[in-house]
Enzyme design. Structure first.
Site, PDB file in Angstrom:
ATOM      1  N   HIS A 118      -0.650  -2.592  -7.246  1.00 59.60           N
ATOM      2  CA  HIS A 118      -1.247  -1.994  -6.260  1.00 59.60           C
ATOM      3  C   HIS A 118      -2.854  -2.053  -6.355  1.00 59.60           C
ATOM      4  O   HIS A 118      -3.557  -1.147  -6.816  1.00 59.60           O
ATOM      5  CB  HIS A 118      -1.111  -0.625  -5.629  1.00 59.60           C
ATOM      6  CG  HIS A 118      -1.659  -0.356  -4.329  1.00 59.60           C
ATOM      7  ND1 HIS A 118      -1.909   0.944  -4.015  1.00 59.60           N
ATOM      8  CD2 HIS A 118      -2.187  -0.958  -3.339  1.00 59.60           C
ATOM      9  CE1 HIS A 118      -2.545   1.113  -2.967  1.00 59.60           C
ATOM     10  NE2 HIS A 118      -2.627   0.168  -2.442  1.00 59.60           N
ATOM     11  N   SER A 132       0.852  -1.292   0.102  1.00 59.81           N
ATOM     12  CA  SER A 132      -0.093   0.193   0.049  1.00 59.81           C
ATOM     13  C   SER A 132       0.648   1.142  -0.007  1.00 59.81           C
ATOM     14  O   SER A 132       0.401   2.260  -0.352  1.00 59.81           O
ATOM     15  CB  SER A 132      -0.685   0.078   1.340  1.00 59.81           C
ATOM     16  OG  SER A 132      -1.615  -1.258   1.325  1.00 59.81           O
ATOM     17  N   ASN A 185      -3.563   6.262  -1.535  1.00 58.22           N
ATOM     18  CA  ASN A 185      -3.394   6.296   0.018  1.00 58.22           C
ATOM     19  C   ASN A 185      -2.643   7.306   0.537  1.00 58.22           C
ATOM     20  O   ASN A 185      -2.749   7.827   1.770  1.00 58.22           O
ATOM     21  CB  ASN A 185      -2.423   4.734   0.459  1.00 58.22           C
ATOM     22  CG  ASN A 185      -3.157   3.822   0.395  1.00 58.22           C
ATOM     23  OD1 ASN A 185      -4.425   3.776   0.419  1.00 58.22           O
ATOM     24  ND2 ASN A 185      -2.630   2.510   0.101  1.00 58.22           N
TER      25      ASN A 185
END
Ligand code: CAA
Ligand code: NDP
Length: 290
Positions: free
Chosen positions: A139, A118, A189
């Site tokens: 990802h 992540s 993220n």
């Protein structure tokens, strides 16, 4: 052409990645250190495949075919025949490095290694393998069968052939590949986790209750899940790991993890996967835990 894939880590993400590979007729070796995690993963995959039958997206025959493509394993014998390894183990750099550094001698020279991390530096993870030019961040988003995006992150040494091969695979999986530069937590993220961390601060400082915060963002910003519900879905350990990577990687106090998030993880309250996080999932309905 990617025909056989090893997925390492059969948790939340590993089972979803195996699921989408299998319905694309790709042979998958799903590896975990724990047999019960593998059993649970196969149950989850079958359950999620059935969801798609429910909507007519898949037939019963597709389920049988897909499950036949998935081989649960706890050893490395399969590595010699795979074209790609996708590492989806715990978001902990030491665990990832111990897995990734041991792969090289067991793989075909032309095999590619991808990590589903992540947030952790793809360049740093690539550097401890025997093939940094064949290493890439792939990802996926949670839940993998539903979320369209796959972030593709080149390490400094990743070559174009590797990037193109993985981009084509993402398209074969009916995903939309999007390139992100190799900086802490990439794109999604870098934006999403500070928002989730801010929601936890909002709870910690008493601005709102668990339910009020989630209702506010679901009905006020049209989010499909409230931020605390989403944190429980992602896993509070993963959320904390990402915030720590942002805080250490960008050296800005705005990324400091909320002390309440740290407390939940220290208590082992990791969200859905441990039965309890900001909500308790052991009953019929999720109940706020504070
Ligand atoms: C942390 C990282 O590194 C990166 C990340 O992943 S960040 C997190 C990104 N993910 C998100 O933001 C998810 C936000 N939440 C959502 O999008 C939605 O709540 C959701 C898609 C998960 C569920 O949608 P919903 O409308 O509440 O549920 P529902 O209508 O039952 O499901 C919609 C579809 O998703 C499927 N689905 C729902 N939950 C699922 C799950 N956990 N696993 C697999 N499929 C699921 C359902 O089967 C349904 O599919 P079909 O239409 O084919 O039947
Ligand atoms: N959760 C999310 O929403 C998302 C997570 N990610 C990333 O995906 C990766 C996996 O996350 P997630 O699935 O949530 O994590 P989970 O904790 O759900 O699963 C991790 C799995 O890896 C297993 N594992 C640990 N060490 C090894 C090893 N040496 N060999 C094989 N398996 C091992 C764990 O086993 P055990 O439990 O027995 O230790 C566990 O089953 C992380 O890098 C995470 O950041 C990416 C996108 C979204």
């Amino acid at each position: 052409m990617i025909k056989k894939v090893s997925v390492i880590g059969a948790g939340q993400m590993g089972n979803g990645i195996a699921h989408v590979l299998a319905i694309a007729d790709i042979d998958v070796f799903l590896k975990d250190i724990s047999k019960e995690q593998l059993d649970k993963a196969l149950e989850t995959i079958e359950h999620n495949l059935r969801r798609q039958v429910g909507r007519g997206a898949l037939s019963e025959g597709d389920i049988t075919k897909a499950l036949a493509h998935i081989n649960p394993v706890t050893d490395d014998a399969h590595l010699a025949e795979v074209d790609l390894v996708i590492e989806a183990a715990t978001e902990n750099e030491e665990i990832k490095k111990s897995i990734l550094s041991a792969l090289g001698p067991k793989l075909k020279p032309e095999a590619i290694i991808a990590t589903n991390t992540s947030s952790i530096s793809v360049t740093r993870l690539a550097a401890i393998t025997d093939r940094p030019e064949k290493f890439i961040g792939m990802h996926f988003m949670n839940p993998v069968p539903v979320m369209q995006l796959v972030e593709l992150i080149r390490g400094i040494a990743t070559n174009e052939e590797t990037f193109e091969t993985i981009r084509e695979l993402a398209v074969r999986l009916h995903k939309t590949p999007t390139p992100a530069e190799d900086f802490p937590a990439f794109i999604v993220n870098r934006i999403l986790l500070p928002m989730i961390n801010e929601a936890i601060y909002t709870l910690y400082e008493g601005v709102g209750s668990v339910r009020a915060i989630d209702t506010a963002m679901r009905l006020g910003a049209n989010h499909p899940m409230g931020p605390l519900q989403l944190a429980d879905f992602i896993g509070l350990d993963v959320c904390l790991a990402i915030m720590q990577v942002l805080y250490e990687g960008l050296a800005d106090t705005k990324y400091r993890p909320c002390p309440l998030l740290v407390k939940y993880v220290e208590a082992g309250w990791l969200g859905r996967k441990s039965g309890r996080g900001f909500y308790d999932y052991t009953g019929d309905e999720p109940i706020p835990t504070r």
